[in-house]
Structures are given as C-alpha cells and as structure tokens.
Design a protein around this motif. Structure first.
Motif, PDB file in Angstrom:
ATOM      1  N   ALA A  15       0.885  -1.167   0.000  1.00  0.00           N
ATOM      2  CA  ALA A  15       0.000   0.000   0.000  1.00  0.00           C
ATOM      3  C   ALA A  15       0.917   1.209   0.000  1.00  0.00           C
ATOM      4  CB  ALA A  15      -0.911  -0.008   1.216  1.00  0.00           C
ATOM      5  N   VAL A  16       1.247   1.657  -1.209  1.00  0.00           N
ATOM      6  CA  VAL A  16       2.275   2.681  -1.351  1.00  0.00           C
ATOM      7  C   VAL A  16       1.885   3.695  -2.404  1.00  0.00           C
ATOM      8  CG1 VAL A  16       4.159   1.184  -0.609  1.00  0.00           C
ATOM      9  CG2 VAL A  16       3.448   1.177  -2.983  1.00  0.00           C
ATOM     10  N   ASP A  17       2.756   4.673  -2.616  1.00  0.00           N
ATOM     11  CA  ASP A  17       2.485   5.664  -3.656  1.00  0.00           C
ATOM     12  C   ASP A  17       2.841   5.097  -5.033  1.00  0.00           C
ATOM     13  OD1 ASP A  17       5.260   5.975  -4.152  1.00  0.00           O
ATOM     14  OD2 ASP A  17       5.416   7.650  -2.768  1.00  0.00           O
ATOM     15  N   LEU A  18       2.575   5.875  -6.078  1.00  0.00           N
ATOM     16  CA  LEU A  18       2.778   5.406  -7.445  1.00  0.00           C
ATOM     17  C   LEU A  18       4.207   4.954  -7.717  1.00  0.00           C
ATOM     18  CD1 LEU A  18       0.758   7.990  -9.571  1.00  0.00           C
ATOM     19  CD2 LEU A  18       0.211   5.606  -9.163  1.00  0.00           C
ATOM     20  N   ARG A  19       5.171   5.760  -7.336  1.00  0.00           N
ATOM     21  CA  ARG A  19       6.572   5.433  -7.597  1.00  0.00           C
ATOM     22  C   ARG A  19       6.963   4.135  -6.916  1.00  0.00           C
ATOM     23  NH1 ARG A  19      10.876   5.750  -4.816  1.00  0.00           N
ATOM     24  NH2 ARG A  19       9.971   7.045  -3.194  1.00  0.00           N
ATOM     25  N   GLN A  20       6.584   3.995  -5.637  1.00  0.00           N
ATOM     26  CA  GLN A  20       6.933   2.782  -4.899  1.00  0.00           C
ATOM     27  C   GLN A  20       6.230   1.559  -5.482  1.00  0.00           C
ATOM     28  OE1 GLN A  20       5.749   4.334  -1.088  1.00  0.00           O
ATOM     29  NE2 GLN A  20       7.885   4.428  -0.382  1.00  0.00           N
ATOM     30  N   ALA A  21       4.996   1.727  -5.913  1.00  0.00           N
ATOM     31  CA  ALA A  21       4.267   0.610  -6.528  1.00  0.00           C
ATOM     32  C   ALA A  21       4.949   0.170  -7.811  1.00  0.00           C
ATOM     33  CB  ALA A  21       2.824   1.004  -6.801  1.00  0.00           C
ATOM     34  N   ALA A  22       5.324   1.139  -8.647  1.00  0.00           N
ATOM     35  CA  ALA A  22       6.003   0.819  -9.901  1.00  0.00           C
ATOM     36  C   ALA A  22       7.328   0.106  -9.626  1.00  0.00           C
ATOM     37  CB  ALA A  22       6.235   2.086 -10.714  1.00  0.00           C
ATOM     38  N   GLU A  23       8.077   0.580  -8.645  1.00  0.00           N
ATOM     39  CA  GLU A  23       9.349  -0.055  -8.294  1.00  0.00           C
ATOM     40  C   GLU A  23       9.123  -1.477  -7.796  1.00  0.00           C
ATOM     41  OE1 GLU A  23      11.171   2.566  -5.457  1.00  0.00           O
ATOM     42  OE2 GLU A  23      11.728   4.041  -6.990  1.00  0.00           O
ATOM     43  N   ALA A  24       8.099  -1.665  -6.945  1.00  0.00           N
ATOM     44  CA  ALA A  24       7.813  -2.998  -6.407  1.00  0.00           C
ATOM     45  C   ALA A  24       7.393  -3.960  -7.515  1.00  0.00           C
ATOM     46  CB  ALA A  24       6.721  -2.919  -5.336  1.00  0.00           C
ATOM     47  N   VAL A  25       6.565  -3.486  -8.433  1.00  0.00           N
ATOM     48  CA  VAL A  25       6.122  -4.341  -9.539  1.00  0.00           C
ATOM     49  C   VAL A  25       7.304  -4.677 -10.448  1.00  0.00           C
ATOM     50  CG1 VAL A  25       4.704  -4.393 -11.637  1.00  0.00           C
ATOM     51  CG2 VAL A  25       3.702  -3.649  -9.483  1.00  0.00           C
ATOM     52  N   ALA A  26       8.137  -3.699 -10.761  1.00  0.00           N
ATOM     53  CA  ALA A  26       9.308  -3.941 -11.606  1.00  0.00           C
ATOM     54  C   ALA A  26      10.274  -4.912 -10.921  1.00  0.00           C
ATOM     55  CB  ALA A  26      10.001  -2.625 -11.929  1.00  0.00           C
ATOM     56  N   ARG A  27      10.436  -4.768  -9.625  1.00  0.00           N
ATOM     57  CA  ARG A  27      11.362  -5.618  -8.870  1.00  0.00           C
ATOM     58  C   ARG A  27      10.825  -7.040  -8.714  1.00  0.00           C
ATOM     59  NH1 ARG A  27      11.047  -3.117  -4.237  1.00  0.00           N
ATOM     60  NH2 ARG A  27       9.432  -4.532  -3.522  1.00  0.00           N
ATOM     61  N   ASP A  28       9.560  -7.184  -8.309  1.00  0.00           N
ATOM     62  CA  ASP A  28       8.992  -8.492  -7.991  1.00  0.00           C
ATOM     63  C   ASP A  28       8.408  -9.207  -9.200  1.00  0.00           C
ATOM     64  OD1 ASP A  28       9.700  -7.907  -5.395  1.00  0.00           O
ATOM     65  OD2 ASP A  28       7.684  -7.265  -4.812  1.00  0.00           O
ATOM     66  N   ASP A  29       8.049  -8.455 -10.242  1.00  0.00           N
ATOM     67  CA  ASP A  29       7.463  -8.993 -11.465  1.00  0.00           C
ATOM     68  C   ASP A  29       6.374 -10.032 -11.181  1.00  0.00           C
ATOM     69  OD1 ASP A  29       7.076  -9.167 -14.176  1.00  0.00           O
ATOM     70  OD2 ASP A  29       8.673 -10.647 -14.474  1.00  0.00           O
ATOM     71  N   PRO A  30       5.287  -9.604 -10.547  1.00  0.00           N
ATOM     72  CA  PRO A  30       4.229 -10.551 -10.184  1.00  0.00           C
ATOM     73  C   PRO A  30       3.501 -11.110 -11.408  1.00  0.00           C
ATOM     74  CG  PRO A  30       3.476  -8.305  -9.829  1.00  0.00           C
ATOM     75  CD  PRO A  30       4.934  -8.225 -10.207  1.00  0.00           C
ATOM     76  N   ASP A  31       2.950 -12.314 -11.248  1.00  0.00           N
ATOM     77  CA  ASP A  31       2.153 -12.925 -12.314  1.00  0.00           C
ATOM     78  C   ASP A  31       0.862 -12.150 -12.540  1.00  0.00           C
ATOM     79  OD1 ASP A  31       4.008 -14.959 -12.557  1.00  0.00           O
ATOM     80  OD2 ASP A  31       2.965 -16.268 -11.154  1.00  0.00           O
ATOM     81  N   LEU A  32       0.387 -11.502 -11.499  1.00  0.00           N
ATOM     82  CA  LEU A  32      -0.877 -10.771 -11.528  1.00  0.00           C
ATOM     83  C   LEU A  32      -0.810  -9.675 -10.481  1.00  0.00           C
ATOM     84  CD1 LEU A  32      -4.064 -10.833 -12.309  1.00  0.00           C
ATOM     85  CD2 LEU A  32      -4.275 -12.070 -10.158  1.00  0.00           C
ATOM     86  N   THR A  33      -1.358  -8.511 -10.824  1.00  0.00           N
ATOM     87  CA  THR A  33      -1.419  -7.419  -9.854  1.00  0.00           C
ATOM     88  C   THR A  33      -2.882  -7.097  -9.607  1.00  0.00           C
ATOM     89  OG1 THR A  33       0.659  -6.510 -10.681  1.00  0.00           O
ATOM     90  CG2 THR A  33      -0.708  -5.051  -9.345  1.00  0.00           C
ATOM     91  N   ILE A  34      -3.247  -6.990  -8.347  1.00  0.00           N
ATOM     92  CA  ILE A  34      -4.613  -6.647  -7.959  1.00  0.00           C
ATOM     93  C   ILE A  34      -4.595  -5.270  -7.317  1.00  0.00           C
ATOM     94  CG2 ILE A  34      -6.593  -7.253  -6.526  1.00  0.00           C
ATOM     95  CD1 ILE A  34      -5.634 -10.187  -6.666  1.00  0.00           C
ATOM     96  N   VAL A  35      -5.384  -4.368  -7.866  1.00  0.00           N
ATOM     97  CA  VAL A  35      -5.531  -3.028  -7.303  1.00  0.00           C
ATOM     98  C   VAL A  35      -6.871  -3.008  -6.578  1.00  0.00           C
ATOM     99  CG1 VAL A  35      -5.764  -0.571  -7.810  1.00  0.00           C
ATOM    100  CG2 VAL A  35      -4.140  -1.969  -9.111  1.00  0.00           C
ATOM    101  N   VAL A  36      -6.815  -2.741  -5.282  1.00  0.00           N
ATOM    102  CA  VAL A  36      -8.023  -2.693  -4.458  1.00  0.00           C
ATOM    103  C   VAL A  36      -8.406  -1.231  -4.281  1.00  0.00           C
ATOM    104  CG1 VAL A  36      -9.075  -3.342  -2.263  1.00  0.00           C
ATOM    105  CG2 VAL A  36      -7.297  -4.793  -3.282  1.00  0.00           C
ATOM    106  N   LEU A  37      -9.644  -0.916  -4.594  1.00  0.00           N
ATOM    107  CA  LEU A  37     -10.097   0.470  -4.502  1.00  0.00           C
ATOM    108  C   LEU A  37     -10.533   0.824  -3.092  1.00  0.00           C
ATOM    109  CD1 LEU A  37     -10.070   0.224  -7.567  1.00  0.00           C
ATOM    110  CD2 LEU A  37     -12.031   1.725  -7.567  1.00  0.00           C
ATOM    111  N   TYR A  38      -9.964   1.908  -2.594  1.00  0.00           N
ATOM    112  CA  TYR A  38     -10.342   2.469  -1.304  1.00  0.00           C
ATOM    113  C   TYR A  38     -10.524   3.972  -1.468  1.00  0.00           C
ATOM    114  CZ  TYR A  38      -8.746  -1.908   0.768  1.00  0.00           C
ATOM    115  OH  TYR A  38      -8.581  -3.225   1.081  1.00  0.00           O
TER     116      TYR A  38
END
Length: 177
Positions: A15-38
């Motif tokens: 649960a992070v800001d845009l930059r941190q999310a992009a870095e985490a996705v680039a680093r971890d390369d998940p099979d699927l990303t789920i965005v939960v709306l709050y």
C-alpha cells in the motif's frame, strides 16, 4: 488479501504511492497485480497505468461497489478484469479471465512479431532479387536461384545472402554462368 490467500494464491501486499508501486512491480514482477479500490479512484487509475508500464502480468481491480464509469476508465488504462470484493468466487473468476486474456494477448504479440519478421525477411529477399535481376539481367526466378545456390555452396541462409547482396557483396561480383 485474505480472500486471495483463500483461493490458494500468495499475495504480496503493498500500500504505497505510485513510484513505490512501480518499483515494487518492476522488482517483484508478479504474475498478476490486484488493485483494491479504497476511495481515491483517480489515484487507482494512475496506479493501474503505472503498473502496466512495469508489469509482465495482467492487472485486475477489486471494487467495493459497482462503478461502470470507473471500470470503463480503468479498462482504458489497462485492467484485464474486475471483481467485487465481497465474494471469493468473483475474485477467482476475475483472476481466471485476466490470466486467460493476458496469455492470449502475449500469444498475439508473439505472432505479430513473427509475421513482422517474416515480412522484413521477404522484403529483404525481394530487394536482393531486384538488385540481381538488374545487375545480371536475369528473371525473378533466376535471381532467387542465384541466391539459393550461393547460400547452399557457402553454408549460409538465403536471408544472409540477400542481406549481403543488398550490402553490395558476393553475388554482385559473381560472373553470370
């Protein structure tokens, strides 16, 4: 995350800001990303777009209520599916749809790359044939046969010979038999 875990998946929660999310996705390369709306739907749209820029897997959205306008905007930004948060069955269905669509898109992209490569090779061969036809005053078929025979006798591919011809090598200097 507990619902996703119940379905047998291993979530990594961020649960992070845009930059941190992009870095985490680039680093971890998940099979699927789920965005939960709050609440902040605009932030979620930006997040989806950012994730798509770095992810090699699909993105789905989990909503707490139906919001057709937001879903349409999210589809424009690249979600592959969405589900309501209340039911694990709905989440699993969204995951299955997203993964299937992602595989189909990847297969289509690979097919496009193969076709583009074939077209480029064909164009290169046609250019080389044109050069040989002009230079040696031979017909289309004879120009191709020149390239094919040269390729065989030099243990090369026709496309390699065509590239050499367009670069001004080998067959341009070869005497016509």
């Amino acid at each position: 995350a507990s619902q996703v875990r119940e379905l047998g998946h291993t979530p990594t929660e961020i649960a992070v800001d845009l930059r941190q999310a992009a870095e985490a996705v680039a680093r971890d390369d998940p099979d699927l990303t789920i965005v939960v709306l709050y609440g902040d739907n605009g932030h979620a749209l930006d997040l989806i777009e950012e994730i798509n820029a770095y992810s090699s897997g699909p993105v789905i959205a989990l909503l707490d209520r139906e919001d057709p306008d937001w879903v349409a905007a999210a589809a424009e930004r690249g979600i592959f599916a969405y589900a309501r948060q209340e039911t694990t069955e709905s989440i699993q269905a969204a995951i299955e749809v997203a993964m299937r669509r992602w595989r189909e898109q990847r297969e289509l992209s690979e097919q496009i790359e193969r076709l583009e490569g074939a077209l480029q090779r064909r164009a290169l061969i046609e250019r080389a044939k044109g050069i040989l036809m002009e230079r040696h005053s031979v017909a289309d078929r004879a120009a191709f046969e020149l390239m094919r025979e040269h390729a065989r006798s030099n243990n090369r591919t026709v496309i390699d010979v065509a590239a050499a011809v367009t670069e001004g090598h080998a067959l341009l200097r070869q005497a016509r038999d």
